[in-house]
Design an enzyme around this catalytic site. Sequence first.
Site, PDB file in Angstrom:
ATOM      1  N   GLU A 124      41.603   7.486  58.123  1.00 58.82           N
ATOM      2  CA  GLU A 124      40.235   7.300  57.663  1.00 58.82           C
ATOM      3  C   GLU A 124      39.801   8.381  56.680  1.00 58.82           C
ATOM      4  O   GLU A 124      39.087   8.107  55.716  1.00 58.82           O
ATOM      5  CB  GLU A 124      39.286   7.264  58.875  1.00 58.82           C
ATOM      6  N   GLU A 139      37.569  -6.792  71.614  1.00 59.82           N
ATOM      7  CA  GLU A 139      38.391  -6.322  70.493  1.00 59.82           C
ATOM      8  C   GLU A 139      39.879  -6.588  70.747  1.00 59.82           C
ATOM      9  O   GLU A 139      40.598  -7.039  69.853  1.00 59.82           O
ATOM     10  CB  GLU A 139      38.170  -4.823  70.288  1.00 59.82           C
ATOM     11  N   CYS A 180      35.464   2.307  64.396  1.00 56.83           N
ATOM     12  CA  CYS A 180      35.998   2.583  65.741  1.00 56.83           C
ATOM     13  C   CYS A 180      35.302   1.760  66.817  1.00 56.83           C
ATOM     14  O   CYS A 180      35.877   1.470  67.852  1.00 56.83           O
ATOM     15  CB  CYS A 180      35.807   4.039  66.124  1.00 56.83           C
ATOM     16  N   GLU A 233      41.214   7.519  53.484  1.00 61.85           N
ATOM     17  CA  GLU A 233      40.476   6.384  52.932  1.00 61.85           C
ATOM     18  C   GLU A 233      39.170   6.866  52.280  1.00 61.85           C
ATOM     19  O   GLU A 233      38.786   6.422  51.195  1.00 61.85           O
ATOM     20  CB  GLU A 233      40.170   5.416  54.085  1.00 61.85           C
ATOM     21  N   SER A 241      35.451   0.820  57.117  1.00 63.30           N
ATOM     22  CA  SER A 241      36.834   1.296  57.058  1.00 63.30           C
ATOM     23  C   SER A 241      37.773   0.191  57.531  1.00 63.30           C
ATOM     24  O   SER A 241      37.474  -0.526  58.483  1.00 63.30           O
ATOM     25  CB  SER A 241      36.972   2.527  57.960  1.00 63.30           C
ATOM     26  N   GLU A 259      43.097 -10.697  64.863  1.00 62.45           N
ATOM     27  CA  GLU A 259      43.635  -9.677  63.951  1.00 62.45           C
ATOM     28  C   GLU A 259      44.397  -8.597  64.710  1.00 62.45           C
ATOM     29  O   GLU A 259      45.119  -7.810  64.113  1.00 62.45           O
ATOM     30  CB  GLU A 259      42.502  -8.993  63.164  1.00 62.45           C
ATOM     31  N   CYS A 288      30.319   6.988  72.843  1.00 60.37           N
ATOM     32  CA  CYS A 288      31.111   6.353  73.912  1.00 60.37           C
ATOM     33  C   CYS A 288      30.837   6.940  75.295  1.00 60.37           C
ATOM     34  O   CYS A 288      30.988   6.253  76.301  1.00 60.37           O
ATOM     35  CB  CYS A 288      32.590   6.456  73.607  1.00 60.37           C
ATOM     36  N   LYS A 320      35.507  -3.452  74.044  1.00 59.27           N
ATOM     37  CA  LYS A 320      36.947  -3.271  73.830  1.00 59.27           C
ATOM     38  C   LYS A 320      37.736  -4.450  74.398  1.00 59.27           C
ATOM     39  O   LYS A 320      38.834  -4.756  73.932  1.00 59.27           O
ATOM     40  CB  LYS A 320      37.420  -1.962  74.472  1.00 59.27           C
TER      41      LYS A 320
END
Lengths: 574, 155
Positions: free
Chosen positions: A279, A361, A299, A282, A319, A366, A503, A358
Amino acid sequence: MNITIDVNGTKMEAKKGETVLNVLNDNGIQVPTLCHIKSMFPTGSCRMCVVEDIISDKLITSCSAVAEDGMKILTHSPRVTEARKVIVELLLSNHPDDCLYCVRNGNCELQGLAEELCVTERRIQGRKNKLPIDNSSVSIMRDPEKCILCGRCVRVCEEVMGVACIDFSKRGSRTVVSTAFDKGMNTSSCVNCGQCIMVCPTGALTEQNHFTGIREALTDPSKTVVVQYAPAISVSIAEEFGMEPGIDIAGIMNAALRKIGFDYVFDTSFAADLTIMEESNELIKRINENRNLPLITSCCPAWVKYAEEFVPELLPNISTCKSPQQMAGAIIKSYFAKQKNISKEDIYSVSIMPCTAKKFEAQREEMTNKGISDVDAVLTTREFVKFVKLFGINMHEIESETADSPLGIRTTAGKIFGASGGVAEAAIRTAYYMLTGDELVQFKIPELRGFKGQKETRLKIGDLEIGVAVVNGLANAKKLLDEIKAGRDDIHFIEIMACPGGCVGGGGQPVNMDEKAVKERIKSLYRIDDTESIKVSHKNPDVIILYNEFLGKPLGKKSHELLHTGFKKREVII
Amino acid sequence: MNDTTEQILVKYKNADRDSLIPILQEIQEVEGWLSEKMLTSVGRHLDMPVSKVYGVATFYNQFRFQPKGRFHIQVCRGTACHVLGSATVLEEIKKHLKIDVDETTKDGLFSLEIVACIGTCGLAPVININGNFHARVTTDSLRDIIESYRVQNNN
């Protein structure tokens, strides 16, 4: 000017404008509440917090009543406790009688109130609700029969998250909390953050449980079962085992996970270091090319889904890095599998996350490679605590162990990912080195730390001056993104975390947590950063080896294949 | 978006959420009901989450979420009709048409609504189908009445 009120015959000082409930709590008097959420505007709808106002001879809701000079209050008179008891009895009259089988058995607020108010018999018989469970979401399950209509989930979803995928519908005895058109949560705009679960007083909102799959894998001799845990986990569970809140018990966790039967124990903070490598490069690339700025972190899977639904025009700014969970998953089923000579079909990859999103996710299309998920099952912090108990492990009696290499070594930069501002700070540390060739003299960026919803700072990196913003709570993110959409261009990098505090305050954390507990966890993460020596991701020895042996260089071909992804506009009911 | 909804929303150009109920009423006035699409359009127009629009709309009995049938049956549940057995009448209609209150039969022929007193207590129990009053309804006469509308549709 201060005012004085009389509570149970004792004089108490109060500030002008303060609620009666606040005054009581500050003076050590607990009054039960249900619909009330600290830090939010009171609604006074559940009446649980009533107290007796002697002058008006009325029961008033202490959460919404403002203290007035000369007030005389009784907090636990027979009239008050009887009123509260009747409220609980009425709530129980149509509640399913399945406490023994409920996921919240033992930490249910309604159960707690029934006990506190000495409800020992069913005096009021009501018709039970008959409503279907909404099992459609991969993260969150809703059981409307257990819902007591306190409205906390509705308010958090709208006011903290800015999502508002649920609201009250219908009315009177038919009132329910529902999504638009009573459709499943899966087609709603729900971002799976789980903050609704955190505030739900009963078992009406819970996460989708992944126990069965994990237990099957653990007993299957053909499977190599690996586990990774997020940076926030090890500072969030001590109190669940009767230890001091907020202390870091990573070592004990490693040992416990091995005792449960996991073959390899990895630290997601390693993958956080890896995320920073990708990142920060990037960020530098985008600044050099002056393209798709500000760069926004990816994230947080709740934020990512929010962006796909509510601000698709900003998707090019996000990102392309996968989250640490998914990076670890991808590396485990490629590099690690190759190293250990295990086929990836035979690896069952589990993650422990402070997060319900999560779970969503991990099953995104993907996030699979030729039909195989990079992460097979996700446990929330809550579930992990239950898992440890299920396997009869006494956390007080085991010796600390270290995590396994190659995904077990982390820097403190990866660890502070668990707190809001941590990702930005870690990224800047590495970006500074990449751009100047020198290390920062002062690693701490105090302006980006702490519990505040929005934090900003400007930093000089060599000749470059960049603007960095950190937001937590998606409603706060919306405000900042509105400014960006309106043309604000002094910000280069934005870290967005959906949950308050980052988190550590995630929707998968133990319920009934308060702001104090979250702050302790944040402190603990920064204490680790203060005391340990490797504070930058680019100095993680295992990350260096991973690039040398396998990935090549950040943003290289292999990285693109394994560690990066893309996001698309998502059509949901908004 | 539906044309009618759009035309109505154009009139409420800079409206905020205060206008939600008048807008919903106006759309239902023209369309006879509120569809998911219509509610979603209203939410977008007022910058309101559609869960909130749905919440408000379902709070009020005046709003319908299924199109009316060709024959719209109103069952009076006022006091006089109640005393003379309107509860049984309602149950019989539900059973016969296999729909619940505020629903429409699959063939689109009949829809069912409960109304409070319609002011013809002398005719109790009374039902109103497309403006025609049917007096002193019994479970037997009810079947004939409904069937007569079915025949009317076939002709």
